[in-house]
Design an enzyme around this catalytic site. Structure first.
Site, PDB file in Angstrom:
ATOM      1  N   GLY A  71       0.791  -1.230   0.000  1.00  0.00           N
ATOM      2  CA  GLY A  71       0.000   0.000   0.000  1.00  0.00           C
ATOM      3  C   GLY A  71       0.819   1.273   0.000  1.00  0.00           C
ATOM      4  O   GLY A  71       0.525   2.229  -0.728  1.00  0.00           O
ATOM      5  N   THR A  72       1.859   1.314   0.821  1.00  0.00           N
ATOM      6  CA  THR A  72       2.652   2.546   0.925  1.00  0.00           C
ATOM      7  C   THR A  72       3.319   2.882  -0.397  1.00  0.00           C
ATOM      8  O   THR A  72       3.264   4.026  -0.859  1.00  0.00           O
ATOM      9  CB  THR A  72       3.697   2.401   2.053  1.00  0.00           C
ATOM     10  N   ASN A 151      -9.139   3.121   7.572  1.00  0.00           N
ATOM     11  CA  ASN A 151      -8.531   1.969   8.242  1.00  0.00           C
ATOM     12  C   ASN A 151      -8.853   1.908   9.734  1.00  0.00           C
ATOM     13  O   ASN A 151      -8.806   0.842  10.333  1.00  0.00           O
ATOM     14  CB  ASN A 151      -7.011   1.973   8.045  1.00  0.00           C
ATOM     15  N   GLN A 179      -7.903  -1.082   2.599  1.00  0.00           N
ATOM     16  CA  GLN A 179      -8.814  -1.782   3.515  1.00  0.00           C
ATOM     17  C   GLN A 179      -9.958  -2.474   2.777  1.00  0.00           C
ATOM     18  O   GLN A 179     -10.553  -3.417   3.288  1.00  0.00           O
ATOM     19  CB  GLN A 179      -9.414  -0.790   4.523  1.00  0.00           C
ATOM     20  N   GLY A 200      -1.667  -6.835  -0.526  1.00  0.00           N
ATOM     21  CA  GLY A 200      -1.996  -8.254  -0.387  1.00  0.00           C
ATOM     22  C   GLY A 200      -2.278  -8.718   1.029  1.00  0.00           C
ATOM     23  O   GLY A 200      -3.173  -9.530   1.264  1.00  0.00           O
ATOM     24  N   HIS A 201      -1.520  -8.175   1.999  1.00  0.00           N
ATOM     25  CA  HIS A 201      -1.643  -8.734   3.354  1.00  0.00           C
ATOM     26  C   HIS A 201      -2.925  -8.318   4.062  1.00  0.00           C
ATOM     27  O   HIS A 201      -3.198  -8.760   5.170  1.00  0.00           O
ATOM     28  CB  HIS A 201      -0.401  -8.413   4.198  1.00  0.00           C
ATOM     29  N   THR A 237      13.374  -6.499 -10.050  1.00  0.00           N
ATOM     30  CA  THR A 237      12.950  -7.865 -10.340  1.00  0.00           C
ATOM     31  C   THR A 237      11.668  -8.181  -9.584  1.00  0.00           C
ATOM     32  O   THR A 237      11.560  -7.910  -8.388  1.00  0.00           O
ATOM     33  CB  THR A 237      14.050  -8.859  -9.917  1.00  0.00           C
ATOM     34  N   CYS A 325      -0.073   1.106  12.188  1.00  0.00           N
ATOM     35  CA  CYS A 325       1.190   1.718  11.778  1.00  0.00           C
ATOM     36  C   CYS A 325       1.657   2.750  12.786  1.00  0.00           C
ATOM     37  O   CYS A 325       2.819   3.090  12.837  1.00  0.00           O
ATOM     38  CB  CYS A 325       1.027   2.386  10.420  1.00  0.00           C
TER      39      CYS A 325
END
Length: 402
Positions: A71-72, A151, A179, A200-201, A237, A325
């Site tokens: 996200g960041t 969030n 979110q 993803g997390h 990569t 965070c």
């Protein structure tokens, strides 16, 4: 002691199917996707298949998906990329006071680079006003960046209206949907979204992988330079195992969306009703209806959120106060303060965020232990004696005081 995880807005467990899909791309299919040989070709194919699955989750085209580290990075690339790529047109950005720090700090950085930023206020439910947004637009406005869902308090913004207005005015619209993606249905075409950040997390893929949707034709300047990966938008990569896992998580989220939303909403509503019924001097934070299926956020007057968390943790329950965070910080949440809560009320906030793995039994256990903990902590508070005189600092329909 059984451990209960009620902190899915901070991170989610990796789904077993997702973990299994990743494993072979670490051990057997480990080629670099930029290599010409068969090892490279098989990982390139896997990356492109994942791109299709991620695109399908939000109704985008595969070539509009750029893989990121989360996200960041996605927020930075979207906001700086549009700002730098369109500075000939203008230098004005509109965002809100309640964005994630990945957006706020990026905007603050751009202010030092000669851009001007308007931070829209929100009402007591953390909702922006469309009139405020309309009035903030100038002929120099190049980007509107407003989060899909908050969030901390779970409020869902009027994304469709924002997208429509941005389209009419010829301004790019970015939404931080970290979110929301995988947790509620999103169609970027229907909502007129130009750029969208996901991570993803937050929906059962691994940490360290995400994606940025960039609608075809949107002018974005790359901010990370190197070997021209990801359509020259993000050098480096590719994280093949992470990307494969993200694709799998997107596929599962799309398949199970309706059932998941109904189930989690049921648990959420049970918690809100239970707390409202059993505990006095509380305030439901966030919008009563327009909120994320799994988000519950309450302020409990006369106690510190931190003490509440530690006491819940002793019972095996993981929740949060403020956002993950910044939860190491003792300042009250900028989101709650922006909603008009006083420092004292903001300090006593608790966020419970639910996921697919949670159960009715866990909710029942939580509702059984929470009132005792609150009562015990309040009995130690010098302020609690004057509770009879309590007037909520911000009276609203979602306050409950008995």
């Amino acid at each position: 002691m059984k451990r209960i995880y009620f902190d899915h807005s901070a991170t989610t467990p990796v789904n077993r199917e997702v973990a299994e899909s990743m494993l072979e791309y670490m051990t057997e299919k480990y080629g670099n996707p930029s290599s010409v040989h068969s090892f490279g070709r098989e990982t390139r194919k896997a990356v492109e298949e994942a791109r299709e699955k991620v695109a399908a989750l939000i109704n985008a085209a595969p070539n509009e998906i750029i893989f990121t580290s989360g996200g960041t990075e996605g927020d930075n690339l979207a906001i700086k990329g549009v700002a730098y790529g369109n500075r000939k047109k203008g230098n004005h950005i509109i965002t809100t006071a309640i964005e994630h720090h990945a957006v706020l700090h990026t905007c603050e950085y751009l202010e030092k680079q000669g851009f001007t930023v308007t931070y829209l206020p929100v009402d007591e439910h953390a909702m922006i006003s469309m009139d405020d947004l309309r009035n903030a637009i100038t002929d120099k406005t190049i980007l509107i960046s407003i989060m899909f869902a908050n969030n901390e308090v779970g409020t869902i913004q009027p994304v469709k209206e924002i997208g429509q207005l941005a389209k009419e005015k010829g301004i790019y619209f970015h939404t931080d949907a970290v979110q929301a993606v995988g947790n509620c249905p999103i169609d970027v075409k229907e909502l007129n979204i130009d750029l969208l950040t996901m991570s993803g997390h937050k929906f059962h893929a691994s940490k360290g992988v995400g994606a940025l949707y960039v609608r075809r034709g949107v002018k974005v300047e790359e901010i990370q330079h190197g070997g021209g990966h990801e359509r020259n938008m993000r050098a480096g990569t590719e994280n093949v195992p992470g990307i494969v896992g993200l694709g799998k998580a997107a596929e599962i989220a799309r398949r199970d969306m309706d059932e998941k939303v109904v189930f989690i909403k049921g648990l959420r509503d049970k918690i809100i009703a239970g707390i409202t019924e059993k505990i006095p001097h509380i305030r439901l934070n966030g919008h009563p209806e327009m909120r994320m299926p799994g988000n519950v956020n309450f302020s409990f007057l006369y106690i510190e959120g931190e003490s509440l968390l530690l006491n819940l943790d002793l019972k095996g329950i993981a929740a949060s106060s403020g956002s993950a965070c910044t939860s190491g910080s003792l300042d009250p949440s900028h989101v709650l303060l922006s909603m008009g809560l006083s420092h004292e009320v903001a300090h006593g906030s608790l966020r419970v965020s639910l996921g697919r793995g949670n159960t009715e039994e866990e909710v029942d256990f939580f509702l059984a232990v929470l009132p005792e903990i609150v009562e015990r902590l309040r009995s130690m508070s010098p302020l609690y004696g004057s509770a009879a005189d309590f007037k909520p600092s911000n009276p609203c329909s979602s306050c409950h005081h008995h």
